[in-house]
Design an enzyme around this catalytic site. Sequence first.
Site, PDB file in Angstrom:
ATOM      1  N   ASN A 193       0.835  -1.216   0.000  1.00  0.00           N
ATOM      2  CA  ASN A 193       0.000   0.000   0.000  1.00  0.00           C
ATOM      3  C   ASN A 193       0.865   1.261   0.000  1.00  0.00           C
ATOM      4  OD1 ASN A 193      -2.460  -1.319   0.034  1.00  0.00           O
ATOM      5  ND2 ASN A 193      -2.746  -1.162   2.244  1.00  0.00           N
ATOM      6  N   SER A 194       1.859   1.294   0.901  1.00  0.00           N
ATOM      7  CA  SER A 194       2.714   2.487   1.011  1.00  0.00           C
ATOM      8  C   SER A 194       3.476   2.746  -0.286  1.00  0.00           C
ATOM      9  CB  SER A 194       3.710   2.329   2.163  1.00  0.00           C
ATOM     10  OG  SER A 194       3.029   2.262   3.395  1.00  0.00           O
ATOM     11  N   GLY A 210      -2.697   4.778   7.582  1.00  0.00           N
ATOM     12  CA  GLY A 210      -1.301   4.788   8.042  1.00  0.00           C
ATOM     13  C   GLY A 210      -0.341   4.451   6.915  1.00  0.00           C
ATOM     14  N   ASP A 211      -0.738   3.491   6.074  1.00  0.00           N
ATOM     15  CA  ASP A 211       0.111   3.102   4.928  1.00  0.00           C
ATOM     16  C   ASP A 211       0.233   4.283   3.964  1.00  0.00           C
ATOM     17  OD1 ASP A 211      -0.112   0.613   6.116  1.00  0.00           O
ATOM     18  OD2 ASP A 211      -1.617  -0.122   4.697  1.00  0.00           O
ATOM     19  N   ALA A 212      -0.892   4.959   3.726  1.00  0.00           N
ATOM     20  CA  ALA A 212      -0.892   6.095   2.797  1.00  0.00           C
ATOM     21  C   ALA A 212      -0.047   7.235   3.355  1.00  0.00           C
ATOM     22  CB  ALA A 212      -2.322   6.573   2.559  1.00  0.00           C
TER      23      ALA A 212
END
Length: 341
Positions: free
Chosen positions: A66-67, A295-297
């Site tokens: 995701n990140s 949080g990943d973004a």
Amino acid sequence: MAFEGILLGMGNPLLDISAVVDEEFLSKYDIKLNNAILAEDKHLPMYDEMGSKSNVEYIAGGATQNSIKVAQWMLQIPGATSYIGCIGKDKFGEEMKKNSKQAGLNVHYLEDENTPTGTCAVCVVGGERSLVANLGAANCYKSDHLKKPENWALVEKAKYYYIAGFFLTVSPESIQLVAEHAAANNKVFMMNLSAPFICEFFRDAQEKALPYMDYVFGNETEARTFSKVHGWQTDNVEEIALKISQWPKASGTHKRITVITQGADPVVVAEDGKVKLFPVILLPKEKLVDTNGAGDAFVGGFLSQLIQEKPIEDCVRAACYAANVIIQRSGCTFPEKPDFN
């Protein structure tokens, strides 16, 4: 600057099975909101149950992936990011490959013949989420794959590495290989605390990797768990962030910077013995769709500026922007182009 392959992520690729559920569903499977856990036998029937819901969505996910996807989206520079992890040879694996390629990632998956692609149940109630990961093939990643010349070439090409703490449960050896390479070559190695259970039950692996971390990301719950596990007797997130930033380092080239998010409260950044607070973009409750991937973004937005050598203020601003976009959509998805300047 040459951006090709500058950022490499390594982690657990999971296909998110995302659905809006109710409190009854949570209690039936004994899961808490705003938590991330690994599936036990009692959770296994929930995947089929969620799959049968009319509002179910399948989205290629997993924290690190995701990140990296968000960083790639923010950058809009083809080929800037690469990603390594393990999937199964099945329809979910094919879905994952298709989805990641569309997102512009250069993926080098290890494909496991015998284990299904990992999945993550994303249970959404009132915009808040709970994650239950059934790692499947993601759990089968081996460092032998990393050592293959075509994969190690990605490591050599990259200047920045990001790995979510979840990968400590799978291949600490792979993490160590990349961490040591980064330290020996003045590159930037970053990890995330990722979940309270990582700080509690994978403490040894986490402590072994910590000296190599140039950036440590996490949220306030994870930070407080880390503090408790290490007997620091403080719940003060700013103090904890400072203490993590001052943990001894394996390489002296880069100082360590700790970045802790606190939901709607300011982001805490600790470096050089000082703490700075950065406000987040507040969102009216009615615009909140789903906190999954926030949080990943945040990390993805941060990385997109860091690899362009922007100052920390810009990194945090981009991080908050990306998280704000993601929570207004279902799952870790985003519009075609970012509107960030």
